[in-house]
Write an enzyme that holds these catalytic residues in place. Structure first.
Site, short mmCIF file in Angstrom:
data_model
loop_
_atom_site.label_atom_id
_atom_site.label_comp_id
_atom_site.label_asym_id
_atom_site.label_seq_id
_atom_site.Cartn_x
_atom_site.Cartn_y
_atom_site.Cartn_z
N ALA A 1 1.38 1.18 13.84
CA ALA A 1 0.75 2.18 14.71
C ALA A 1 0.99 1.91 16.19
O ALA A 1 0.84 2.81 17.02
CB ALA A 1 -0.75 2.21 14.43
N HIS B 1 -8.13 -2.89 13.13
CA HIS B 1 -7.14 -3.95 12.87
C HIS B 1 -6.01 -3.97 13.90
O HIS B 1 -5.05 -4.73 13.73
CB HIS B 1 -6.50 -3.74 11.50
CG HIS B 1 -7.44 -3.88 10.35
ND1 HIS B 1 -8.11 -5.04 10.06
CD2 HIS B 1 -7.80 -2.99 9.39
CE1 HIS B 1 -8.83 -4.87 8.97
NE2 HIS B 1 -8.67 -3.63 8.55
N GLU C 1 -11.19 4.10 9.88
CA GLU C 1 -11.45 2.66 9.91
C GLU C 1 -10.16 1.85 9.97
O GLU C 1 -10.03 0.85 9.26
CB GLU C 1 -12.17 2.27 8.61
CG GLU C 1 -13.58 1.80 8.81
CD GLU C 1 -14.16 1.32 7.50
OE1 GLU C 1 -13.86 0.20 7.10
OE2 GLU C 1 -14.92 2.08 6.87
N GLN D 1 0.84 -1.22 0.00
CA GLN D 1 0.00 0.00 0.00
C GLN D 1 0.87 1.26 0.00
O GLN D 1 0.57 2.23 -0.70
CB GLN D 1 -0.90 0.01 1.25
CG GLN D 1 -2.06 -0.94 1.18
CD GLN D 1 -2.99 -0.80 2.38
OE1 GLN D 1 -2.58 -0.33 3.44
NE2 GLN D 1 -4.23 -1.21 2.22
#
Ligand SMILES: C[S@@+](CC[C@H](N)C(=O)[O-])C[C@H]1O[C@@H](n2cnc3c(N)ncnc32)[C@H](O)[C@@H]1O
Length: 267
Positions: free
Chosen positions: A127, A148, A144, A103
Site C-alpha cells: 500500500a 499495519h 483495519e 492471502q
C-alpha cells in the site's frame, strides 16, 4: 505524531505474519474469510460474532456510494471475505491488494469458487506504493489495514492518487483513546507488538487526511459498538489455550484501544 508505536511495522514482516496465520488457520480447519472485528448495534445483544463481523464489513460497503460497473479497491484485503461481500452487495468490480502472497492466492481461489472471478481479483502489493495507475478507482475501502502500515500519510497520498476525482475512501482504524494514559497498559503494548500494528491517533487524523489531499466527510467513533465486545467474544471462543503469544482476554476491561471509521473524498 500520527500514531504511537515502539516500532513501525515493516511491510514484508507483516506479509510473512499473515502468511503464517493463514497456514495455521488452514491446518487447524478454522478458516475465516474476514479478518476484522465485529460491529454490534447493541454491544450487550446476543448477536453472534460471525454476524457482527459481516455487519462491520457493511459499515464500509454501504458508505462507498458505488453500484454495478464501479471499480473499488480493497486496500489490505485479507483473504477476500469483505471484497466478496462488497461485490454481492453493490455489483461493483473489486480489486484487492495485500502484502501477504498467501492471502492473495487464497482470495483468488475464494472468488473463483463463488463463481465471481470476473467481478473480483486480488494482487500482491504494498500500500505504500500501489501497483495501480492514477485515477483507477471510484472508491477505496481499507478495513483495519492501515494499522499495519509504517507511514499512514504516504498510504493516504497513494489512495488519493489512485482515486478518480470525486472518488471516496472509507476506512476503519484501531486507535488510541482519550484520555491517553501516561504509561500504556502492558497488554496494549503486547497486542501492538505481537500483531505488528500501531494505534492511530484520532487527534492527528483529520489534518493528515487533508495533507494527503482528501476531504473529510465523516469521522465516527465506533469504539462502543466494537472493541470490548469483540475482545470478550474472542476470549470466550479461544478459551484456555496456553502458549499463545497474545490472548484477547488480556484486553478485556482495558479501555485504551478505540476504533473509528472515516469517510473522505478526493476533491
Ligand atoms: C487485519 S487484516 C484485515 C484484512 C481485511 N481488510 C479484512 O477485513 O478481512 C490487515 C490486512 O492488511 C494487509 N496489509 C498490511 N500491511 C500492508 C501493506 N503495507 N500493503 C498492503 N497490504 C497490507 C495485510 O496483509 C492484511 O490483509
Amino acid at each position: 505524531m500520527t500514531e504511537t508505536a515502539s516500532v513501525a511495522p515493516e511491510p514484508e514482516a507483516v506479509g510473512e505474519l499473515y502468511d503464517r496465520l493463514l497456514e495455521a488457520e488452514l491446518e487447524g480447519g478454522a478458516f475465516d474469510p474476514n479478518l476484522h472485528i465485529g460491529y454490534w448495534e447493541d454491544p450487550e445483544s446476543d448477536l453472534p460474532r460471525a454476524e457482527a463481523v459481516v455487519r462491520f464489513t457493511d459499515q464500509h460497503v454501504d458508505r462507498l456510494g458505488v453500484g454495478p460497473g464501479a471499480r473499488v479497491l480493497d486496500l489490505g484485503c485479507g483473504v477476500g471475505g469483505p471484497a466478496l461481500r462488497a461485490v454481492e452487495r453493490t455489483g461493483a468490480h473489486l480489486t484487492g491488494v495485500s502484502i501477504s502472497a498467501g492471502q492473495v492466492a487464497h482470495a483468488n481461489r475464494l472468488v473463483a469458487d463463488a463463481g465471481l472471478a470476473g467481478l473480483a481479483e486480488f494482487r500482491h502489493g504494498n500500500a505504500m506504493a500501489l501497483p495501480f495507475d492514477d485515477e483507477s478507482f471510484d472508491a477505496v475501502m481499507a478495513i483495519e489495514s492501515l494499522i499495519h502500515m509504517p507511514d499512514r500519510e504516504q498510504v493516504l497520498s497513494e489512495v488519493r492518487r489512485v482515486l478518480k476525482p470525486g472518488g471516496r475512501l472509507v476506512l476503519t482504524e484501531l486507535s488510541e483513546r482519550a484520555p491517553r494514559p501516561a504509561v500504556r497498559h502492558p497488554a496494549v503494548e503486547e497486542f501492538c507488538r505481537v500483531s505488528m500494528l500501531t494505534l492511530a491517533d484520532p487527534d492527528a487524523y483529520v489534518p493528515m487526511l487533508h495533507r494527503a489531499g482528501l476531504r473529510l466527510r465523516l469521522f465516527l467513533d465506533i469504539t462502543d459498538h466494537t472493541v470490548q465486545r469483540n475482545f470478550r467474544d474472542l476470549a470466550k471462543q479461544i478459551g484456555d489455550v496456553d502458549g499463545l503469544l497474545f490472548h484477547p482476554r488480556d484486553l478485556v476491561g482495558v479501555h485504551e484501544v478505540g476504533c473509528f471509521l472515516a469517510v473522505a473524498d478526493r476533491p
